[in-house]
Scaffold this motif. Structure first.
Motif, mmCIF file in Angstrom:
data_model
loop_
_atom_site.group_PDB
_atom_site.id
_atom_site.type_symbol
_atom_site.label_atom_id
_atom_site.label_comp_id
_atom_site.label_asym_id
_atom_site.label_seq_id
_atom_site.Cartn_x
_atom_site.Cartn_y
_atom_site.Cartn_z
ATOM 1 N N ALA A 19 8.504 9.865 -1.290
ATOM 2 C CA ALA A 19 9.661 8.991 -1.479
ATOM 3 C C ALA A 19 9.945 8.187 -0.214
ATOM 4 C CB ALA A 19 10.889 9.820 -1.869
ATOM 5 N N PHE A 20 9.747 8.822 0.941
ATOM 6 C CA PHE A 20 9.927 8.123 2.217
ATOM 7 C C PHE A 20 8.928 6.971 2.338
ATOM 8 C CE2 PHE A 20 8.995 7.581 6.738
ATOM 9 C CZ PHE A 20 10.267 7.402 7.259
ATOM 10 N N LEU A 21 7.703 7.171 1.874
ATOM 11 C CA LEU A 21 6.691 6.106 1.916
ATOM 12 C C LEU A 21 7.112 4.904 1.071
ATOM 13 C CD1 LEU A 21 3.269 8.007 1.715
ATOM 14 C CD2 LEU A 21 4.462 7.143 3.742
ATOM 15 N N THR A 22 7.661 5.171 -0.106
ATOM 16 C CA THR A 22 8.090 4.057 -0.951
ATOM 17 C C THR A 22 9.219 3.266 -0.291
ATOM 18 O OG1 THR A 22 9.684 5.446 -2.151
ATOM 19 C CG2 THR A 22 7.437 5.309 -3.035
ATOM 20 N N LEU B 82 3.773 2.394 -13.744
ATOM 21 C CA LEU B 82 4.107 0.970 -13.709
ATOM 22 C C LEU B 82 4.645 0.575 -12.328
ATOM 23 C CD1 LEU B 82 4.697 -1.796 -15.107
ATOM 24 C CD2 LEU B 82 6.940 -0.853 -15.707
ATOM 25 N N LEU B 83 5.488 1.413 -11.753
ATOM 26 C CA LEU B 83 6.009 1.126 -10.418
ATOM 27 C C LEU B 83 4.888 1.082 -9.385
ATOM 28 C CD1 LEU B 83 9.237 3.349 -10.379
ATOM 29 C CD2 LEU B 83 9.110 0.862 -10.574
ATOM 30 N N SER C 189 0.828 -1.210 0.000
ATOM 31 C CA SER C 189 0.000 0.000 0.000
ATOM 32 C C SER C 189 0.859 1.255 0.000
ATOM 33 C CB SER C 189 -0.920 -0.004 1.230
ATOM 34 O OG SER C 189 -1.748 -1.144 1.249
ATOM 35 N N LEU C 190 1.908 1.263 0.816
ATOM 36 C CA LEU C 190 2.768 2.456 0.889
ATOM 37 C C LEU C 190 3.534 2.678 -0.409
ATOM 38 C CD1 LEU C 190 4.199 2.139 4.525
ATOM 39 C CD2 LEU C 190 2.379 3.632 3.705
ATOM 40 N N MET C 191 4.068 1.610 -0.997
ATOM 41 C CA MET C 191 4.790 1.767 -2.258
ATOM 42 C C MET C 191 3.862 2.217 -3.373
ATOM 43 S SD MET C 191 7.626 -1.313 -2.406
ATOM 44 C CE MET C 191 6.466 -2.629 -1.997
ATOM 45 N N GLY C 192 2.671 1.604 -3.454
ATOM 46 C CA GLY C 192 1.725 1.977 -4.497
ATOM 47 C C GLY C 192 1.297 3.429 -4.396
ATOM 48 N N SER C 193 0.973 3.883 -3.177
ATOM 49 C CA SER C 193 0.527 5.272 -3.000
ATOM 50 C C SER C 193 1.666 6.265 -3.227
ATOM 51 C CB SER C 193 -0.059 5.445 -1.593
ATOM 52 O OG SER C 193 0.899 5.123 -0.603
ATOM 53 N N GLY C 194 2.875 5.923 -2.785
ATOM 54 C CA GLY C 194 4.007 6.827 -2.970
ATOM 55 C C GLY C 194 4.366 7.032 -4.429
#
Length: 339
Positions: A113-116, A175-176, A84-89
């Motif tokens: 960027a910190f979330l990712t 895509l990321l 969830s954090l990577m997708g939202s970031g």
């Protein structure tokens, strides 16, 4: 659960952990889209590096809290949170790139960027722990697959982006976002910590049963009075009693240790189990008697006790010096190539 199903489930869990680790390593792909992002947002090289630094802070600074989360709640919540954090970031980065300069302030971009970074650390912790617990006697091999995928994650997504939509940074960020979210959400269903089964032991004959009864020692008459309700040959429930002995037909005796706890999602990785499958043979030779009792002799130091160990500071300095140079190169390789 049959033996075959048991092995298949463990193998599938390693494959799922490997797929999740591909998403976790996308933080290293910053140099592939960072220069284009900085040019689009009209950022200087210093501002661009600041965004990449916050991604690294999330990845490595967030390792301790997400590790505590994985140990207390299990791998699955860590993987779901990480996805969830990577997708939202990454999606926020994608929207900022689409909107152009001035749409989102630099501090917010650093936060995304910190979330990712912290999302990658959370999901990666869950995948590594699952692989290690499912293969207690082959932890090195089992964790090698997620570790390799973690290092190749940036190359994997950059290659897909270059083939599908070259020179399109906006689509690469999208895509990321979708890739990390889908990889974690789809794979978490197959991420399971499988309870280990005890090895098979032949049924003893009547003579062996009589000669292998578990006996206990008593220290005084008071102990005998205290245990007068226990039948001879049973395990004592008194915590102060000496460990029972197993007597063998040849006259030798062996102290029987209490059984280990079966590994589960909140087990420590330091505990070792004697559980096995084909290839997981923990015994030195064929004459060693398989026992359902095993005691771990690994030194387990955790928490603030680490601060008293000299080796802790040696590893900390070694990793900081060596990996710091690598991260600096990764974050700036795009700018170096452009110049």
């Amino acid at each position: 659960m049959s033996e075959r199903t048991h092995i298949v489930t463990r193998v599938v869990s390693v494959i799922a952990a490997t797929v999740i680790s591909l998403a976790c390593g996308t933080n290293y792909a910053y140099s592939a889209w960072g220069p284009q992002f900085a040019e689009r947002m009209r950022f200087s090289s210093t501002q661009s590096n600041l965004i990449g630094t916050f991604g690294n802070l999330g990845m490595y600074g967030g390792g301790i809290p997400v590790g505590i989360l994985v140990d207390s709640k299990g791998p699955k919540p860590g993987v779901v949170l990480g996805g969830s954090l990577m997708g939202s970031g990454y999606f926020a980065m994608h929207r900022a790139f689409e909107s152009g300069p001035g749409s989102i302030a630099l501090p917010w971009l650093c936060f995304f960027a910190f979330l990712t970074g912290i999302g990658g650390a959370s999901a990666f912790s869950g995948s590594i722990k699952t692989s290690a617990l499912n293969w207690p006697t082959h932890r090195g091999t089992a964790t090698a697959f997620p570790l390799s995928a973690f290092g190749l994650g940036a190359f994997f997504f950059a290659f897909i982006s270059n083939v599908a939509f070259p020179d399109n940074t906006s689509s690469f960020l999208l895509l990321l976002s979708l890739g990390c979210l889908s990889f974690c959400y789809l794979s978490v269903a197959f991420l399971r910590v499988v309870p280990q089964t005890r090895p098979y032991t032949p049924v003893a004959t009547n003579e062996e049963r009589r000669s292998s009864n578990l006996l206990r020692r008593t220290k005084s008459k008071d102990d005998k009075t205290h245990h007068h309700n226990e039948e001879p040959g049973t395990l004592s429930t008194d915590p102060h009693a000496s460990p029972p002995l197993r007597h063998h037909p040849d006259g030798s005796s062996k102290t029987v240790e209490p059984p280990d706890k079966i590994p589960d999602e909140t087990s420590s990785l330091m505990s070792r189990s004697s559980n096995s499958t084909p290839g997981d043979v923990p015994y030195a030779d064929d004459h060693t008697e398989p026992s359902a009792y095993h005691n771990s002799h690994h030194l387990d130091i955790r928490g603030f006790a680490l601060l008293k160990q000299t080796e802790f500071y040696q590893l900390w300095l070694l990793l900081g010096i060596l990996t710091g140079v690598g991260l600096m190169t990764i974050n700036n390789i795009g700018n170096d190539a452009s110049s």
